[in-house]
Design a protein around this motif. Structure first.
Motif, PDB file in Angstrom:
ATOM      1  N   ASP A 160       0.824  -1.224   0.000  1.00  0.00           N
ATOM      2  CA  ASP A 160       0.000   0.000   0.000  1.00  0.00           C
ATOM      3  C   ASP A 160       0.851   1.263   0.000  1.00  0.00           C
ATOM      4  OD1 ASP A 160      -0.178   0.865   3.305  1.00  0.00           O
ATOM      5  OD2 ASP A 160       0.391  -1.181   2.827  1.00  0.00           O
ATOM      6  N   PRO A 193       3.144   3.848  -3.700  1.00  0.00           N
ATOM      7  CA  PRO A 193       3.104   5.182  -4.331  1.00  0.00           C
ATOM      8  C   PRO A 193       3.971   6.221  -3.611  1.00  0.00           C
ATOM      9  CG  PRO A 193       0.877   4.315  -3.986  1.00  0.00           C
ATOM     10  CD  PRO A 193       1.817   3.406  -3.255  1.00  0.00           C
ATOM     11  N   TYR A 194       4.342   5.946  -2.345  1.00  0.00           N
ATOM     12  CA  TYR A 194       5.054   6.964  -1.565  1.00  0.00           C
ATOM     13  C   TYR A 194       6.529   6.674  -1.362  1.00  0.00           C
ATOM     14  CZ  TYR A 194       0.131   7.222  -0.432  1.00  0.00           C
ATOM     15  OH  TYR A 194      -1.226   7.252  -0.527  1.00  0.00           O
TER      16      TYR A 194
END
Ligand SMILES: Nc1nc2c(ncn2[C@@H]2O[C@H](COP(=O)(O)OP(=O)(O)O)[C@@H](O)[C@H]2O)c(=O)[nH]1
Ligand SMILES: [Mg+2]
Ligand SMILES: [Zn+2]
Ligand SMILES: [Zn+2]
Lengths: 221, 114
Positions: free
Chosen positions: A166, A169-170
């Motif tokens: 999760d 994206p970061y």
């Protein structure tokens, strides 16, 4: 005078691990040795796995992660027998620590034993405990260079779980590289991309684990 | 970090051989391990010096045979020694490589004894 020896220095540990394994086989218990750096998600994966499989299998946990008894409390909340090993600041779990933890369990009744090793990428792979499977957890914030930096941990593992998907994206996590380097240490490694937070990918891991337990039971009728 | 337990196992093996082969003193202990295993020779020496006191191995020298990191490239069909491990062939830059050496466990190979 020269005396030829040619023996693993950890021969004594290897032998204890073999005895543990014989005891597990006799009681038909499938054993997983979970390894990762601190914070990659070992305890969380243990919790998720218990939630998913506890209706089907009798599960127990050995906690070797150092941070006090907090991890053991998390697991005990799920109504599962758990023993916290006092590793006394050790950097890994060894065969003898597992052997000493076993009298706390009703072995005849168990199907699956999850062992959470000390959070450390350096040495836990060197110390066998009698497990059927070593599983490495690599979390995305740690970076994709870990299989190349600590290849021994990945070489010894049957499974690599890439956790915290999760967060992809970061964080800068080169998924291709992690997969490629891990596969080069170990062609047969089974790779799962999961998030213990959103549960994405976890069902593949549960299915794989169930298949392993079922084939193990067929081999030890 | 776990040098103490490695050295304790090593000393137990030496004691076992001392009983069987009737030697009094160990001069050299020859060990081998892969460059990628988690072993630091300096730490082993330090632990050995401390823990071998009053054993037959007191004062013995440790010799290390450090095995190189070797990869096999499937395209080039050959093995190559490399300084650091990555899954890229230094020759063809291909990525179809397998690690074949460098992760060997700590082994005791030979003792020189009196
Ligand atoms: N974002 C995110 N956080 C996670 C995930 N899995 C575990 N964590 C968090 O990471 C931290 C460390 O997890 P823990 O299971 O205690 O790691 P351990 O030290 O390996 O046992 C905790 O705050 C978890 O809630 C995940 O898939 N995604
Ligand atoms: Mg934990
Ligand atoms: Zn250790
Ligand atoms: Zn090549």
């Amino acid at each position: 005078m020269k005396v030829s020896v040619v023996k693993n220095v950890l021969d004594a540990n290897d032998r204890i691990a073999m005895e543990n394994r014989a005891l597990f086989d006799k009681n038909k218990i499938y054993v997983i040795n979970l390894m990762s750096s601190p914070g990659a998600g070992k305890t969380t994966l243990v919790e998720r796995t218990i939630e998913a499989l506890k209706d089907k299998y009798a599960i127990a946990v050995i906690e070797g992660d150092i941070q006090d008894t907090c991890d053991a409390d998390r697991v005990a909340k799920l109504g599962i027998p758990v023993v916290q090993i006092n590793t006394g600041g050790a950097c890994h779990i060894d065969g003898n620590m597992v052997r000493e933890a076993l009298p706390a369990f009703n072995l005849e009744k168990l199907d699956l034993l999850l062992v959470e090793n000390v959070g450390n990428l350096v040495c836990p792979a060197e110390f066998k405990i009698g497990e059927n499977t070593k599983a490495m957890i690599l979390s995305t914030p740690e970076g994709a260079d870990k299989p190349a930096k600590y290849p021994r941990m990945f070489q010894e593992s049957t499974v690599m779980i890439i956790n915290k998907a999760d967060l992809l994206p970061y964080v800068d996590f080169d998924m291709e590289r992690a997969r490629r380097d891990a596969r080069a240490t170990n062609r047969g490694i089974n790779i799962f991309e999961v998030s213990c937070k959103t549960s994405s990918g976890l069902s593949d891991w549960f299915r794989w684990l169930e298949d392993q337990i079922e084939s193990f039971k067929k081999l030890n009728p | 970090m776990h040098e103490l337990s490695l050295i304790q196992s090593l000393l137990d093996i030496i004691e076992d051989y001392a009983q069987k082969r009737h030697f009094k003193k160990v001069n050299t202990v020859k060990l081998s391990f892969g460059k990628l295993s988690s072993i630091e020779p300096k730490c082993l020496e330090f632990a050995f010096e401390a823990q071998s006191k009053e054993t037959k191995a007191q004062g013995a020298t440790l010799e290390f045979d450090i095995l190189p990191i070797v990869i096999y490239c499937i395209s080039c069909e050959k093995e190559m020694k490399v300084d650091a491990y990555t899954a890229t062939c230094p020759q063809c830059k291909g990525e179809d490589v397998i690690m074949v050496g460098g992760a060997q466990e700590l082994k005791i190979i030979e003792l020189d004894v009196d």
